[in-house]
Design a protein around this motif. Structure first.
Motif, PDB file in Angstrom:
ATOM      1  N   UNK A  20       0.845  -1.203   0.000  1.00 40.81           N
ATOM      2  CA  UNK A  20       0.000   0.000   0.000  1.00 40.81           C
ATOM      3  C   UNK A  20       0.874   1.245   0.000  1.00 40.81           C
ATOM      4  N   UNK A  21       1.855   1.287   0.879  1.00 39.96           N
ATOM      5  CA  UNK A  21       2.709   2.461   1.055  1.00 39.96           C
ATOM      6  C   UNK A  21       3.687   2.606  -0.116  1.00 39.96           C
ATOM      7  N   UNK A  22       4.233   1.491  -0.554  1.00 43.06           N
ATOM      8  CA  UNK A  22       5.195   1.506  -1.658  1.00 43.06           C
ATOM      9  C   UNK A  22       4.530   1.974  -2.953  1.00 43.06           C
ATOM     10  N   UNK A  23       3.333   1.479  -3.213  1.00 44.12           N
ATOM     11  CA  UNK A  23       2.579   1.896  -4.395  1.00 44.12           C
ATOM     12  C   UNK A  23       2.313   3.396  -4.379  1.00 44.12           C
ATOM     13  N   UNK A  24       1.908   3.898  -3.221  1.00 43.43           N
ATOM     14  CA  UNK A  24       1.584   5.325  -3.105  1.00 43.43           C
ATOM     15  C   UNK A  24       2.806   6.176  -3.445  1.00 43.43           C
ATOM     16  N   UNK A  25       3.977   5.754  -2.940  1.00 43.76           N
ATOM     17  CA  UNK A  25       5.184   6.524  -3.219  1.00 43.76           C
ATOM     18  C   UNK A  25       5.520   6.489  -4.716  1.00 43.76           C
ATOM     19  N   UNK A  26       5.482   5.322  -5.329  1.00 38.70           N
ATOM     20  CA  UNK A  26       5.834   5.208  -6.750  1.00 38.70           C
ATOM     21  C   UNK A  26       4.893   6.041  -7.612  1.00 38.70           C
ATOM     22  N   UNK A  27       3.604   5.978  -7.312  1.00 42.20           N
ATOM     23  CA  UNK A  27       2.640   6.748  -8.089  1.00 42.20           C
ATOM     24  C   UNK A  27       2.838   8.249  -7.878  1.00 42.20           C
ATOM     25  N   UNK A  28       3.259   8.647  -6.671  1.00 44.25           N
ATOM     26  CA  UNK A  28       3.542  10.067  -6.410  1.00 44.25           C
ATOM     27  C   UNK A  28       4.725  10.578  -7.230  1.00 44.25           C
ATOM     28  N   UNK A  29       5.565   9.660  -7.699  1.00 42.05           N
ATOM     29  CA  UNK A  29       6.683  10.052  -8.561  1.00 42.05           C
ATOM     30  C   UNK A  29       6.246  10.192 -10.024  1.00 42.05           C
ATOM     31  N   UNK A  30       4.957  10.000 -10.263  1.00 43.27           N
ATOM     32  CA  UNK A  30       4.434  10.127 -11.622  1.00 43.27           C
ATOM     33  C   UNK A  30       4.647   8.892 -12.480  1.00 43.27           C
ATOM     34  N   UNK A  31       4.947   7.750 -11.843  1.00 38.57           N
ATOM     35  CA  UNK A  31       5.185   6.515 -12.577  1.00 38.57           C
ATOM     36  C   UNK A  31       3.923   5.659 -12.619  1.00 38.57           C
TER      37      UNK A  31
END
Length: 316
Positions: A20-31
């Motif tokens: 959950x947390x890892x996905x949120x970070x990656x998506x916040x990078x615009x990926x």
């Protein structure tokens, strides 16, 4: 070339919570991210829990990526890579043999479009003594391949408990032929405190690959899962039944209980339990089943414990 991360860890370690947390970070990078989710058993509980993360998920329920589901996994990897996504996250079942991941990613049709990014192993601070030799081997292989190990549930642990958990993991590695103990970096930081620098390090953690003696066995013969459309009379009764399930030798060696259950008043609960940690709370998910995973487990005794006529645990 699309980067593929493997988020592994034994049953109940906390993989989905971390993702959950890892996905949120990656998506916040615009990926853009695609997930491949594999659960042991026919019911995919974790996929239901990840639906709110606005991520396209390929679900491989009921087929083990190690064996009967390997061809399907290969196709999912290639199709996901060709979809144009930036990163693929693979969450295997807790009994996945990580060496199989290396073999799949080295296949020509996969290697043409995919490369390994990070292998992150989530380690539950449980008693290693509770695990059978087969379970210990799978945990060993997961730890050995890691670029980073994340100790879960440290927000509830004191310094001595953390040291004891790490010592047990080190001892397991030594017993299995790795004299240096855990070779990967270890993160003991509570996950709510992970910041951008931490996640950037995790994305670049890489992996390790060492020659070791492999142990082979049939996962479907060694481990079992039982879905339960069960019954309870409220949260307290549900907790009592789950406690009894872990404590009862007649039910077998239980590693994990997860899913959703409704009480007689129509209230739904999300259940995520291991021998050491019990997470039970009210849920907005008005559908689902409980799944029990373990070894030498006995379906009849488990289902009887959750039957409506069994009222032994109500007032405990």
């Amino acid at each position: 070339m699309v980067t593929v991360d493997l988020i592994t860890g034994f049953l109940g370690a906390g993989k989905t919570t971390f993702i959950h947390k890892y996905l949120r970070y990656i998506k916040d990078q615009g990926l853009s991210v695609r997930m491949i989710e594999n659960e042991f058993g026919d019911v995919s509980v974790d996929t239901q829990l990840l639906r709110d993360d606005d991520c396209e998920i390929e679900d491989l329920a009921g087929l083990c990526m190690c064996c009967v589901g390997k061809d399907a996994f290969i196709k999912m990897l290639v199709d996901s890579a060709r979809s144009g996504c930036d990163r693929i996250i693979v969450e295997p079942s807790g009994i996945y043999d990580v060496d199989e991941f290396f073999e799949v990613l080295s296949l020509p049709q996969v290697a043409e479009v995919c490369e390994i990014g990070s292998i992150l192993t989530i380690a539950d601070p449980m008693s290693i003594d509770y695990l059978t030799e087969e379970a210990k081997y799978l945990l060993f292989a997961q730890l050995l391949a890691s670029g980073m190990v994340l100790l879960s549930k440290t927000q509830w642990m004191n310094e001595d408990e953390i040291k004891e958990s790490l010592a047990q993991l080190d001892q397991l590695m030594i017993e299995k032929g790795c004299p240096g103990g855990i070779l990967a970096d270890v993160c003991i930081k509570p996950w709510e405190e992970l910041d951008e620098d931490d996640f950037e390090e995790l994305m670049d953690a890489g992996y390790s690959r060492f020659v070791h003696d492999r142990e082979t066995f049939s996962h479907s013969d060694t481990f079992q899962s039982v879905p339960i459309i069960g019954h309870c009379y409220g949260e307290r009764d549900l907790r009592n039944r789950i406690d009894a399930l872990f404590d009862s030798p007649s039910c077998g060696r239980i590693y994990r209980i997860k899913g959703f259950l409704c009480d007689d008043a129509g209230n739904w609960y999300e259940v995520n339990c291991t021998m050491n940690t019990h997470f039970i709370e009210a849920s907005n998910m008005k559908d689902g089943v409980l799944v029990v995973i373990g070894q030498q487990i006995h379906e009849r005794e488990i289902k009887e414990l959750f039957s409506a006529r069994n009222t032994f645990y109500i007032d405990k």
